[in-house]
Structure formats: structure tokens, C-alpha cells
Design a protein around this motif. Structure first.
Motif, PDB file in Angstrom:
ATOM      1  N   THR A   6       4.148  -9.583  -5.415  1.00 35.07           N
ATOM      2  CA  THR A   6       3.800  -8.386  -4.657  1.00 35.07           C
ATOM      3  C   THR A   6       3.710  -8.745  -3.181  1.00 35.07           C
ATOM      4  O   THR A   6       3.021  -9.694  -2.805  1.00 35.07           O
ATOM      5  CB  THR A   6       2.459  -7.800  -5.152  1.00 35.07           C
ATOM      6  N   ASN A   7       4.421  -7.975  -2.354  1.00 30.74           N
ATOM      7  CA  ASN A   7       4.371  -8.168  -0.904  1.00 30.74           C
ATOM      8  C   ASN A   7       3.258  -7.365  -0.270  1.00 30.74           C
ATOM      9  O   ASN A   7       2.649  -7.786   0.706  1.00 30.74           O
ATOM     10  CB  ASN A   7       5.701  -7.759  -0.263  1.00 30.74           C
ATOM     11  N   ASN A   8       3.026  -6.162  -0.806  1.00 26.89           N
ATOM     12  CA  ASN A   8       2.034  -5.264  -0.229  1.00 26.89           C
ATOM     13  C   ASN A   8       1.600  -4.281  -1.294  1.00 26.89           C
ATOM     14  O   ASN A   8       2.382  -3.927  -2.173  1.00 26.89           O
ATOM     15  CB  ASN A   8       2.629  -4.515   0.965  1.00 26.89           C
ATOM     16  N   SER A   9       0.362  -3.832  -1.194  1.00 28.80           N
ATOM     17  CA  SER A   9      -0.132  -2.837  -2.147  1.00 28.80           C
ATOM     18  C   SER A   9      -1.142  -1.945  -1.454  1.00 28.80           C
ATOM     19  O   SER A   9      -1.821  -2.359  -0.519  1.00 28.80           O
ATOM     20  CB  SER A   9      -0.745  -3.508  -3.369  1.00 28.80           C
ATOM     21  N   LYS A  96      -7.364   0.106   2.589  1.00 34.34           N
ATOM     22  CA  LYS A  96      -7.126  -1.280   2.976  1.00 34.34           C
ATOM     23  C   LYS A  96      -5.625  -1.524   3.054  1.00 34.34           C
ATOM     24  O   LYS A  96      -4.870  -1.050   2.205  1.00 34.34           O
ATOM     25  CB  LYS A  96      -7.769  -2.205   1.939  1.00 34.34           C
ATOM     26  N   ASN A  97      -5.179  -2.223   4.049  1.00 35.55           N
ATOM     27  CA  ASN A  97      -3.779  -2.593   4.297  1.00 35.55           C
ATOM     28  C   ASN A  97      -2.987  -1.531   5.042  1.00 35.55           C
ATOM     29  O   ASN A  97      -1.892  -1.815   5.499  1.00 35.55           O
ATOM     30  CB  ASN A  97      -3.008  -2.951   3.017  1.00 35.55           C
ATOM     31  N   GLY A 101       0.078   3.983   8.861  1.00 37.94           N
ATOM     32  CA  GLY A 101       0.042   5.109   7.935  1.00 37.94           C
ATOM     33  C   GLY A 101      -1.371   5.633   7.750  1.00 37.94           C
ATOM     34  O   GLY A 101      -2.355   4.936   8.021  1.00 37.94           O
ATOM     35  N   TYR A 102      -1.460   6.880   7.281  1.00 36.33           N
ATOM     36  CA  TYR A 102      -2.756   7.528   7.093  1.00 36.33           C
ATOM     37  C   TYR A 102      -2.762   8.369   5.831  1.00 36.33           C
ATOM     38  O   TYR A 102      -1.716   8.825   5.371  1.00 36.33           O
ATOM     39  CB  TYR A 102      -3.075   8.446   8.280  1.00 36.33           C
TER      40      TYR A 102
END
Length: 168
Positions: A6-9, A96-97, A101-102
Motif C-alpha cells: 500500500t502506497n497510501n490510504s 489523516k494523510n 484534498g478535503y
């Protein structure tokens, strides 16, 4: 294809299980074919990942992604809903992360366009606009798409790149 690390979640751990969206590295013989949609000199500005979604996704904009081309593998009968803003100052939060973006409250949004992706379909999305993913049937969600994403080219510029290669 095979999904790797996983790169991002974006999401939460609930009862020991991750609930949200994961973007992972992917091995696939399709990677080169997917990149061929973009003129060769601009391919370095696009990344390919596997997106896995296992929950309803509230209205949001993506972080650091300006356009994405989704190649749907599993869809689970979900509606992708796009919105316009009703106000110049919408209420927003971030998980978180999230960076650029919102998350948005539905009260500040007006539904505009939507679609229900089918397995095998390809959609170019303007993820700088608020959008959500809403299941149309009860039960667990298992959505997977290969994503060709750009941090440089916006939606309109990506349309022009697709036209340049004869893919639109």
C-alpha cells in the motif's frame, strides 16, 4: 494484475479492519498498455496504482491528484456522484494523510453528474471536484480499479492528451 504494498490510504481502522480507500503498487502486464493512452513524453507525469474501496466514500476531493483514469475491475453497483459547491466557503475536514484534498458536508453541495461504473469500463474523473461513492445495494463493498493518475495534468489537459493519442 497483482496488488503489492500500500502506497497510501484514507480511512479508519474499525474493529481491527481497515475501512476506506487504499492505493497500492501494482504489477501488471497491462501497465504499458495503460500508459500508451498518454503521449510518451508525458507518461512520466502519470502513476499507476490499484485502488481498493470497501466502504461508502463521503463527498471529497482527492489529495495531490488532479485527474485520474479509472479502469474498473470490480464495481459492486456503486454510484459515483459529483457535486458543485453551493457556497464559496464550504465546511471541510480532512482525514489523516489528506493534504490538498478535503471532505465536504452534503449540505454545502449540489449533486450534478453521476455514473455507475461497470466492470471493464474506463472513466476519466475530475477528482479536483467534490465526489462521493455510494453503494446502491446493501452489503459489503469490494471495489477495485487500476488508476492512471496525474499530479501535473488537470482534467481538461488530460482530455487533450487523450485526444493527441487518438484515445478520445
Amino acid at each position: 494484475y497483482s496488488i503489492n504494498e500500500t502506497n497510501n490510504s484514507y480511512g479508519l481502522i474499525i474493529d481491527g479492519t481497515f475501512r476506506g480507500i487504499k492505493y497500492s503498487a501494482v504489477d501488471s502486464d497491462l501497465k504499458q498498455k495503460l500508459l500508451e493512452l498518454i503521449p510518451e513524453e508525458h507518461r512520466c507525469h502519470f502513476d499507476i496504482s490499484a485502488m481498493q474501496v470497501n466502504v461508502k466514500i463521503p463527498p471529497h476531493t482527492d489529495s495531490n491528484i488532479t485527474a485520474t483514469i479509472n479502469f474498473y475491475i470490480k464495481t459492486d453497483n456503486c454510484l459515483t456522484q459529483f457535486y458543485s459547491l453551493k457556497t464559496d466557503k464550504p465546511k471541510t475536514t480532512q482525514v489523516k494523510n489528506q493534504t490538498t484534498g478535503y471532505l465536504f458536508t452534503v449540505d454545502d453541495l449540489e449533486p450534478v453528474d453521476n455514473f455507475v461504473a461497470k466492470v471493464g469500463e474506463v472513466w476519466l474523473l475530475n477528482v479536483s471536484k467534490p465526489h462521493s461513492v455510494l453503494p446502491l445495494t446493501a452489503g459489503p463493498i469490494d471495489r477495485v480499479a487500476l488508476c492512471l493518475q496525474s499530479r501535473k495534468f488537470n482534467f481538461d489537459e488530460t482530455i487533450e492528451l487523450l485526444k493527441a493519442t487518438g484515445n478520445l
